[in-house]
Design an enzyme around this catalytic site. Structure first.
Site, PDB file in Angstrom:
ATOM      1  CE  LYS A  67      -4.139  -1.950   2.085  1.00  0.00           C
ATOM      2  NZ  LYS A  67      -5.198  -1.778   3.086  1.00  0.00           N
ATOM      3  CG  ASP A 103      -8.344   0.057   2.864  1.00  0.00           C
ATOM      4  OD1 ASP A 103      -9.214  -0.758   2.506  1.00  0.00           O
ATOM      5  OD2 ASP A 103      -7.125  -0.132   2.713  1.00  0.00           O
ATOM      6  N   GLY A 126      -1.551  -1.240  15.354  1.00  0.00           N
ATOM      7  CA  GLY A 126      -0.980  -1.300  14.017  1.00  0.00           C
ATOM      8  C   GLY A 126      -0.675   0.076  13.474  1.00  0.00           C
ATOM      9  CB  SER A 127       1.937   2.053  12.915  1.00  0.00           C
ATOM     10  OG  SER A 127       3.069   1.179  12.833  1.00  0.00           O
ATOM     11  N   GLY A 128       0.737   0.352   9.937  1.00  0.00           N
ATOM     12  CA  GLY A 128       1.051   0.211   8.518  1.00  0.00           C
ATOM     13  C   GLY A 128       0.090   0.994   7.644  1.00  0.00           C
ATOM     14  N   GLY A 129       0.003   0.607   6.366  1.00  0.00           N
ATOM     15  CA  GLY A 129      -0.841   1.326   5.426  1.00  0.00           C
ATOM     16  C   GLY A 129      -2.299   1.347   5.835  1.00  0.00           C
ATOM     17  CG  MET A 130      -6.151  -1.489   7.173  1.00  0.00           C
ATOM     18  SD  MET A 130      -7.225  -0.873   5.866  1.00  0.00           S
ATOM     19  CE  MET A 130      -8.840  -1.276   6.545  1.00  0.00           C
TER      20      MET A 130
END
Length: 270
Positions: A67, A103, A126-130
């Site tokens: 992402k 999203d 969580g701290s990624g793209g999503m």
């Protein structure tokens, strides 16, 4: 019937699933659209994105872990993706590739439709793209008391500062009303498919558990929350809403709610 004028749409994911393929192809068939949809994975995101352009592929859904890494290969980034530095949809307009993020649209819509209390204390793991999409959606929906739990200190702290939230490394805290998982914990096919995103004690104390993992629709933490009588929001709801927005971008056609529900049910059963 496939012919030379059939338009191809696709997805790129680290762990390709069947939901998008079944969802989109079901709608194409029901609406008589000359499209086909196929899921792919890749070890070379640059070549994959260049392939979207070179082969005239109309649209491409993007999932973990691509992402953010796909963005440098696009021609333009829509504000929905730019603000969170994460793309989950690529639209090809005659060779010009634009990145969007449906999203964010889906999560914000679910916050509103489930009437989540904006005064509640929230933990987002969580701290990624999503994760970026979810964090931005909660902030823009009016939430202010939010903790970002992320092992990656640099990413977690940067997001906390950007959105005015708190950061901590581990997903443990008291007084949390809404728990949100945006990590692969509980995802089918992975090494952590049986793992709980949050401890049983935290789930017991919470009022709402929201897991964006779509496969399976009932992850271990969602099952636990259901057993404990908590309100749950599943990744199946997220994936259906964001997929509808992608479908509209690719085809220019917005199916009615009844047909979307049929397509989502068909996709989940595959």
């Amino acid at each position: 019937m496939i012919n030379r004028d059939t338009q191809l749409c696709m997805s790129l994911a680290g762990r390709p699933g069947n939901f998008g393929t079944r969802f989109h192809n079901y709608l194409y068939a029901k609406l008589g659209l000359n499209f086909i949809y196929k899921a792919f994975t890749t070890q070379d995101i640059e070549a994959a994105v260049k392939g979207v352009r070179a082969l005239g592929i109309r649209g491409c859904a993007v999932s973990m872990p691509f992402k953010e890494s796909c963005m440098v290969f696009l021609d333009a980034i829509d504000p929905s993706a730019k603000v969170i530095d994460s793309v989950n949809t690529i639209v090809n307009d005659e060779g010009k590739l634009t990145g969007f993020n449906t999203d964010y649209i889906a999560v914000k819509s679910l916050i509103i439709s489930h009437q989540l209390d904006t005064s509640a204390r929230v933990m987002i793991r969580g701290s990624g793209g999503m994760g970026k999409a979810v964090i931005a959606a909660f902030r823009d929906a009016g939430f202010r008391d939010v903790i970002i739990a992320a092992r990656n200190e640099a990413n977690g702290m940067a997001l906390a500062q950007q959105y005015g939230f708190q950061w901590q490394a581990q997903p443990e805290a008291s007084g949390i009303d809404i728990l949100v998982n945006v990590t692969p914990l509980g995802m089918a096919g992975g090494n952590e498919s049986e793992s709980l995103a949050f401890s049983e004690a935290m789930v017991e104390r919470a009022g709402v558990v929201f897991d964006v993992v779509a496969l399976p629709p009932e992850t271990p933490v969602i099952k636990l929350a259901q057993r404990l009588g908590k309100k749950t929001i599943s990744g199946a709801e997220v994936i259906a809403l964001q997929a509808v927005e992608q479908f509209v971008m690719y085809t220019g056609v917005r199916p009615d709610a009844e047909l979307v529900a049929e397509a989502a049910k068909f996709a989940r059963e595959g």
